[in-house]
Design an enzyme around this catalytic site. Structure first.
Site, PDB file in Angstrom:
ATOM      1  N   GLU A  64       0.363  -5.113  -2.646  1.00  0.00           N
ATOM      2  CA  GLU A  64      -0.756  -5.914  -3.146  1.00  0.00           C
ATOM      3  C   GLU A  64      -0.366  -6.699  -4.395  1.00  0.00           C
ATOM      4  OE1 GLU A  64      -3.489  -6.549  -1.675  1.00  0.00           O
ATOM      5  OE2 GLU A  64      -3.231  -5.113  -0.045  1.00  0.00           O
ATOM      6  N   GLU A  94      -7.484  -8.829  -3.483  1.00  0.00           N
ATOM      7  CA  GLU A  94      -6.238  -8.061  -3.412  1.00  0.00           C
ATOM      8  C   GLU A  94      -6.292  -6.869  -4.369  1.00  0.00           C
ATOM      9  OE1 GLU A  94      -4.285  -8.628  -1.093  1.00  0.00           O
ATOM     10  OE2 GLU A  94      -4.202 -10.765  -0.636  1.00  0.00           O
ATOM     11  N   HIS A  97      -8.244  -4.216  -2.695  1.00  0.00           N
ATOM     12  CA  HIS A  97      -7.391  -3.539  -1.714  1.00  0.00           C
ATOM     13  C   HIS A  97      -6.496  -2.517  -2.412  1.00  0.00           C
ATOM     14  CE1 HIS A  97      -7.552  -7.361   1.050  1.00  0.00           C
ATOM     15  NE2 HIS A  97      -8.740  -6.814   0.844  1.00  0.00           N
ATOM     16  N   TYR A 101      -6.281   1.489  -1.674  1.00  0.00           N
ATOM     17  CA  TYR A 101      -5.040   2.165  -1.307  1.00  0.00           C
ATOM     18  C   TYR A 101      -4.723   3.293  -2.294  1.00  0.00           C
ATOM     19  CZ  TYR A 101      -3.958  -1.380   2.213  1.00  0.00           C
ATOM     20  OH  TYR A 101      -3.984  -2.188   3.320  1.00  0.00           O
ATOM     21  N   GLU A 157       1.080 -13.314   4.418  1.00  0.00           N
ATOM     22  CA  GLU A 157      -0.318 -13.000   4.707  1.00  0.00           C
ATOM     23  C   GLU A 157      -0.540 -12.649   6.172  1.00  0.00           C
ATOM     24  OE1 GLU A 157      -2.348 -12.458   2.550  1.00  0.00           O
ATOM     25  OE2 GLU A 157      -2.245 -13.812   0.846  1.00  0.00           O
ATOM     26  N   GLU A 191      -7.305 -10.160   5.149  1.00  0.00           N
ATOM     27  CA  GLU A 191      -5.988 -10.784   5.251  1.00  0.00           C
ATOM     28  C   GLU A 191      -5.990 -11.916   6.271  1.00  0.00           C
ATOM     29  OE1 GLU A 191      -3.737 -10.390   3.129  1.00  0.00           O
ATOM     30  OE2 GLU A 191      -4.513  -8.595   2.144  1.00  0.00           O
ATOM     31  N   HIS A 194      -7.265 -14.781   4.435  1.00  0.00           N
ATOM     32  CA  HIS A 194      -6.203 -15.272   3.564  1.00  0.00           C
ATOM     33  C   HIS A 194      -5.171 -16.076   4.358  1.00  0.00           C
ATOM     34  CE1 HIS A 194      -7.118 -11.527   0.863  1.00  0.00           C
ATOM     35  NE2 HIS A 194      -8.132 -12.367   0.948  1.00  0.00           N
TER      36      HIS A 194
END
Length: 305
Positions: A64, A94, A97, A101, A157, A191, A194
């Site tokens: 990320e 991001e 994300h 994670y 991406e 994503e 993106h």
């Protein structure tokens, strides 16, 4: 650049304005992903599966930051209020994300940050991951023109994480880790947005005379697919429900779809596997009967993928 035009906002790209608004409307937050029921699922993973998913989530968590570094370098080559606004929103997503994670890794490592960091340092030297990062570093270093930089970013991406998203999605087929699967749905959809943004950038802000030939672009995509396939081939052996041949088909179909989005012909002509577990574009959207929640965005969704 004119001082007033630089600092006083006025819409200068309807496409990126629309993507910014779509991002606002589809925003979600780490607090919406509950991992409470997922903890018990760890006991259902055999040692090979457990190691595989620890590896994937550690890689994704570190990647990320890589994406955000590339965004900052890319945006500097263009001058557009709406492009800058959109990529500010993408950087924020991001970061979301990355937080999710981190939460997932805390579950795998039982909140032992020291062990998590030690493991992350170890996997950086993993042969399969090192090969993937080496290819990416080489391509980023070799990209001298704006067009080449955008194309490499498009591959980051659209291709660089596909085998990971696909493999995580197979947990749903096994009835495992509802929270992790929901997070994977959200992140993989983000994503794809993106990826659309990178294609829009290439199509509308890179002049045709700067663009490489279709043959050059096709060869670049073939390289990226081969690198991603070799990565999952090396790491996915022996993992329950991870079908490397199906993942390769999905990689090839995804590459063709992205090429079409930038007006380049397909290089594979491959259809995605009929039993694709991912829920975004190109696959059937399914909600597991045993899940408590749908994998749809929690907030009102515009242009659902």
């Amino acid at each position: 650049m004119d001082f007033v035009k630089q600092f006083l906002y006025s819409c200068d790209h309807m496409g990126f304005l629309a993507l910014t608004q779509e991002t606002w409307q589809n925003r979600w937050f780490p607090s919406q992903i509950s991992l409470t029921s997922d903890v018990a699922c760890l006991q259902s993973l055999n040692p090979r599966d457990l190691e595989f998913y620890k590896f994937l989530f550690s890689f994704l968590a570190m990647a990320e930051k890589l994406v955000n570094f590339n965004i900052q370098a890319l945006v500097a080559d263009f001058h557009s209020h709406d492009l800058e606004h959109y990529y500010t929103e993408q950087e924020a997503m991001e970061n979301i994300h990355g937080k999710v994670y981190a939460n997932i890794l805390n579950m795998f490592f039982k909140n032992n940050v020291g062990e998590m960091q030690k493991y992350a340092r170890e996997i950086v030297g993993d042969e399969a991951l090192a090969a993937k990062l080496h290819w990416l570093h080489g391509r980023v270093s070799e990209a001298k023109t704006r067009a080449e930089k955008v194309l490499v970013f498009l591959l980051i991406e659209g291709i660089f994480f596909i085998s990971s998203f696909y493999s995580i999605a197979t947990l749903r087929v096994r009835g495992l880790m509802n929270g992790v699967c929901m997070a994977n749905d959200y992140i993989s959809r983000d994503e794809w947005v993106h990826t659309r943004a990178a294609a829009l950038l290439f199509n509308t802000l890179v002049p045709d005379e700067e663009k490489p030939s279709p043959e050059w672009i096709g060869a670049l995509f073939r390289e990226a697919v081969e690198v991603e396939y070799n990565f999952i081939l090396a790491k996915g052996r022996g993992v329950s429900h991870v079908n490397v041949a199906d993942i390769n088909r999905f990689l090839e179909a995804t590459a063709d779809r992205i090429l079409k989005s930038i007006n380049v012909g397909p290089v594979y002509g491959t259809q995605p596997p009929p039993n694709c577990p991912l829920v975004y574009t190109g696959c059937l959207k399914n909600v597991n009967f045993f899940e408590r929640e749908s994998s749809d965005y929690t907030t009102a969704v515009d242009n659902d993928l």
